[in-house]
Write a protein that holds these residues in place. Structure first.
Motif, PDB file in Angstrom:
ATOM      1  N   MET A   1       0.840  -1.193   0.000  1.00 59.40           N
ATOM      2  CA  MET A   1       0.000   0.000   0.000  1.00 59.40           C
ATOM      3  C   MET A   1       0.878   1.247   0.000  1.00 59.40           C
ATOM      4  SD  MET A   1      -2.922   1.212   2.728  1.00 59.40           S
ATOM      5  CE  MET A   1      -4.012  -0.138   2.281  1.00 59.40           C
ATOM      6  N   LYS A   2       0.509   2.226  -0.841  1.00 61.82           N
ATOM      7  CA  LYS A   2       1.249   3.464  -0.953  1.00 61.82           C
ATOM      8  C   LYS A   2       0.393   4.631  -0.469  1.00 61.82           C
ATOM      9  CE  LYS A   2       3.770   1.826  -5.025  1.00 61.82           C
ATOM     10  NZ  LYS A   2       4.062   2.043  -6.454  1.00 61.82           N
ATOM     11  N   THR A   3       1.067   5.708  -0.124  1.00 61.35           N
ATOM     12  CA  THR A   3       0.375   6.956   0.178  1.00 61.35           C
ATOM     13  C   THR A   3       0.431   7.819  -1.071  1.00 61.35           C
ATOM     14  OG1 THR A   3       0.980   6.849   2.513  1.00 61.35           O
ATOM     15  CG2 THR A   3       0.302   8.987   1.646  1.00 61.35           C
ATOM     16  N   VAL A   4      -0.751   8.132  -1.616  1.00 64.26           N
ATOM     17  CA  VAL A   4      -0.852   8.852  -2.887  1.00 64.26           C
ATOM     18  C   VAL A   4      -1.546  10.188  -2.660  1.00 64.26           C
ATOM     19  CG1 VAL A   4      -1.744   8.798  -5.245  1.00 64.26           C
ATOM     20  CG2 VAL A   4      -1.013   6.667  -4.138  1.00 64.26           C
ATOM     21  N   LEU A   5      -0.927  11.262  -3.115  1.00 64.82           N
ATOM     22  CA  LEU A   5      -1.545  12.582  -3.103  1.00 64.82           C
ATOM     23  C   LEU A   5      -2.235  12.785  -4.444  1.00 64.82           C
ATOM     24  CD1 LEU A   5      -2.062  15.409  -1.940  1.00 64.82           C
ATOM     25  CD2 LEU A   5       0.223  16.079  -2.777  1.00 64.82           C
ATOM     26  N   LEU A   6      -3.553  12.893  -4.420  1.00 67.37           N
ATOM     27  CA  LEU A   6      -4.356  13.033  -5.633  1.00 67.37           C
ATOM     28  C   LEU A   6      -4.909  14.451  -5.710  1.00 67.37           C
ATOM     29  CD1 LEU A   6      -5.872  11.973  -8.129  1.00 67.37           C
ATOM     30  CD2 LEU A   6      -7.653  11.116  -6.572  1.00 67.37           C
ATOM     31  N   ILE A   7      -4.500  15.188  -6.728  1.00 65.72           N
ATOM     32  CA  ILE A   7      -4.930  16.565  -6.914  1.00 65.72           C
ATOM     33  C   ILE A   7      -6.009  16.609  -7.995  1.00 65.72           C
ATOM     34  CG2 ILE A   7      -4.188  18.886  -7.576  1.00 65.72           C
ATOM     35  CD1 ILE A   7      -1.389  18.067  -6.518  1.00 65.72           C
ATOM     36  N   GLY A   8      -7.099  17.291  -7.667  1.00 65.66           N
ATOM     37  CA  GLY A   8      -8.259  17.303  -8.556  1.00 65.66           C
ATOM     38  C   GLY A   8      -9.180  16.140  -8.294  1.00 65.66           C
ATOM     39  N   ALA A   9      -9.216  15.698  -7.061  1.00 69.59           N
ATOM     40  CA  ALA A   9      -9.905  14.451  -6.712  1.00 69.59           C
ATOM     41  C   ALA A   9     -11.396  14.471  -6.989  1.00 69.59           C
ATOM     42  CB  ALA A   9      -9.658  14.127  -5.229  1.00 69.59           C
ATOM     43  N   ASN A  10     -12.025  15.645  -6.950  1.00 67.45           N
ATOM     44  CA  ASN A  10     -13.475  15.704  -7.105  1.00 67.45           C
ATOM     45  C   ASN A  10     -13.943  15.896  -8.535  1.00 67.45           C
ATOM     46  OD1 ASN A  10     -13.885  15.321  -4.407  1.00 67.45           O
ATOM     47  ND2 ASN A  10     -14.099  17.493  -3.912  1.00 67.45           N
ATOM     48  N   GLY A  11     -13.023  16.159  -9.447  1.00 66.94           N
ATOM     49  CA  GLY A  11     -13.396  16.315 -10.848  1.00 66.94           C
ATOM     50  C   GLY A  11     -13.636  14.970 -11.509  1.00 66.94           C
ATOM     51  N   THR A  54       2.489  20.598   4.380  1.00 63.92           N
ATOM     52  CA  THR A  54       1.426  20.118   5.260  1.00 63.92           C
ATOM     53  C   THR A  54       1.284  18.603   5.181  1.00 63.92           C
ATOM     54  OG1 THR A  54       0.197  22.187   5.042  1.00 63.92           O
ATOM     55  CG2 THR A  54      -1.038  20.267   5.803  1.00 63.92           C
ATOM     56  N   VAL A  55       1.301  18.066   3.967  1.00 66.71           N
ATOM     57  CA  VAL A  55       1.095  16.628   3.758  1.00 66.71           C
ATOM     58  C   VAL A  55       2.333  15.832   4.162  1.00 66.71           C
ATOM     59  CG1 VAL A  55       0.715  14.844   2.012  1.00 66.71           C
ATOM     60  CG2 VAL A  55      -0.649  16.950   1.968  1.00 66.71           C
ATOM     61  N   GLY A  56       3.510  16.342   3.853  1.00 67.20           N
ATOM     62  CA  GLY A  56       4.744  15.625   4.156  1.00 67.20           C
ATOM     63  C   GLY A  56       5.086  14.606   3.081  1.00 67.20           C
ATOM     64  N   GLN A  57       5.812  13.586   3.457  1.00 72.33           N
ATOM     65  CA  GLN A  57       6.316  12.602   2.506  1.00 72.33           C
ATOM     66  C   GLN A  57       5.194  11.704   1.969  1.00 72.33           C
ATOM     67  OE1 GLN A  57       9.923  12.042   1.626  1.00 72.33           O
ATOM     68  NE2 GLN A  57       9.695  14.186   2.233  1.00 72.33           N
ATOM     69  N   VAL A  58       5.230  11.475   0.656  1.00 70.48           N
ATOM     70  CA  VAL A  58       4.268  10.580   0.005  1.00 70.48           C
ATOM     71  C   VAL A  58       5.023   9.654  -0.938  1.00 70.48           C
ATOM     72  CG1 VAL A  58       2.343  12.212   0.174  1.00 70.48           C
ATOM     73  CG2 VAL A  58       3.819  12.231  -1.862  1.00 70.48           C
ATOM     74  N   ASP A  59       4.341   8.607  -1.363  1.00 67.87           N
ATOM     75  CA  ASP A  59       4.939   7.675  -2.327  1.00 67.87           C
ATOM     76  C   ASP A  59       4.651   8.071  -3.766  1.00 67.87           C
ATOM     77  OD1 ASP A  59       5.989   5.603  -0.447  1.00 67.87           O
ATOM     78  OD2 ASP A  59       3.874   5.496   0.104  1.00 67.87           O
ATOM     79  N   ALA A  60       3.537   8.761  -3.976  1.00 63.75           N
ATOM     80  CA  ALA A  60       3.143   9.116  -5.342  1.00 63.75           C
ATOM     81  C   ALA A  60       2.312  10.389  -5.328  1.00 63.75           C
ATOM     82  CB  ALA A  60       2.352   7.989  -5.992  1.00 63.75           C
ATOM     83  N   VAL A  61       2.466  11.167  -6.394  1.00 65.12           N
ATOM     84  CA  VAL A  61       1.647  12.351  -6.621  1.00 65.12           C
ATOM     85  C   VAL A  61       0.945  12.162  -7.958  1.00 65.12           C
ATOM     86  CG1 VAL A  61       1.623  14.845  -6.975  1.00 65.12           C
ATOM     87  CG2 VAL A  61       3.240  13.825  -5.342  1.00 65.12           C
ATOM     88  N   VAL A  62      -0.369  12.320  -7.949  1.00 58.13           N
ATOM     89  CA  VAL A  62      -1.176  12.190  -9.170  1.00 58.13           C
ATOM     90  C   VAL A  62      -1.933  13.497  -9.374  1.00 58.13           C
ATOM     91  CG1 VAL A  62      -3.113  11.003 -10.260  1.00 58.13           C
ATOM     92  CG2 VAL A  62      -1.427   9.690  -8.946  1.00 58.13           C
TER      93      VAL A  62
END
Length: 202
Positions: A1-11, A54-62
């Protein structure tokens, strides 16, 4: 399992991407921040930096967003060009530039472009040009990413879910279901490829 930052999640594209990220912990962000974990404005470098701090370290940015203006080329104003360039092109480039230190070793970025840079339609010159720029950026910057960080871009055609909005301006195009686009995001996040443009077309 990875921590993913998803930008535009509601579109619509964000929801499509999320269908491919179900096995991961997803942190959501959007321009309005409504129903998301965080708010971010991709046209503002300070906002991008504040998000990562604010978010800190993540495994992936989408990223699934990029605001585009639509008009005939000769009617397109400099401000309309700047709006599109600042969001869809420079916004994503800055996301990678600022966000790279916050992505763990062997992590990844996945950006968004769009099929209109290879299948142009009227009124969409700014969308086409910035999509082409992002495709090129990803192919080239992959060679410079540090610590094994991968970067790819999903280049989709119009979604079934968005056909009512965009169908009239895209005659002859075959829309695809959001879940199919989600598979491209899944491949980008969970695979090993880098520097690739993942076309999703009928």
């Amino acid at each position: 399992m990875k921590t993913v930052l998803l930008i535009g999640a509601n579109g619509m594209m964000g929801r499509a991407a999320r269908t491919g990220l179900g096995r991961h912990t997803v942190i959501t962000a959007s321009r309005s921040g409504a129903e998301c974990d965080h708010q971010v404005d991709l046209t503002d470098s300070a906002s991008i930096r504040a998000l990562f701090e604010t978010v800190g370290q993540v495994d992936a940015v989408v990223n699934t967003v990029g605001l585009c203006e639509y008009a005939p080329f000769l009617d397109m104003t400099e401000d309309q060009w700047r709006t599109t360039v600042d969001s869809k092109m420079m916004g994503q480039i800055n996301l990678v530039r600022i966000g790279a230190p916050f992505v763990r070793d062997a992590g990844s970025f996945t950006l968004i472009s769009g099929i209109l840079n290879v299948k142009p339609v009227p009124l969409a010159i700014a969308d086409a040009v910035t999509s082409g720029a992002i495709d090129t950026f990803v192919r080239c910057v992959a060679h410079e990413m540090p610590r094994g960080i991968r970067i790819n871009v999903v280049n989709p055609t119009v979604l079934d879910e968005a056909w009512e909005v965009y169908g009239e301006m895209m005659p002859g195009f075959q829309p695809v279901p959001g879940a199919l686009v989600g598979k491209a995001f899944e491949r980008a996040v969970d695979g090993f490829i880098s520097g690739q443009v993942l076309f999703v077309d009928a």
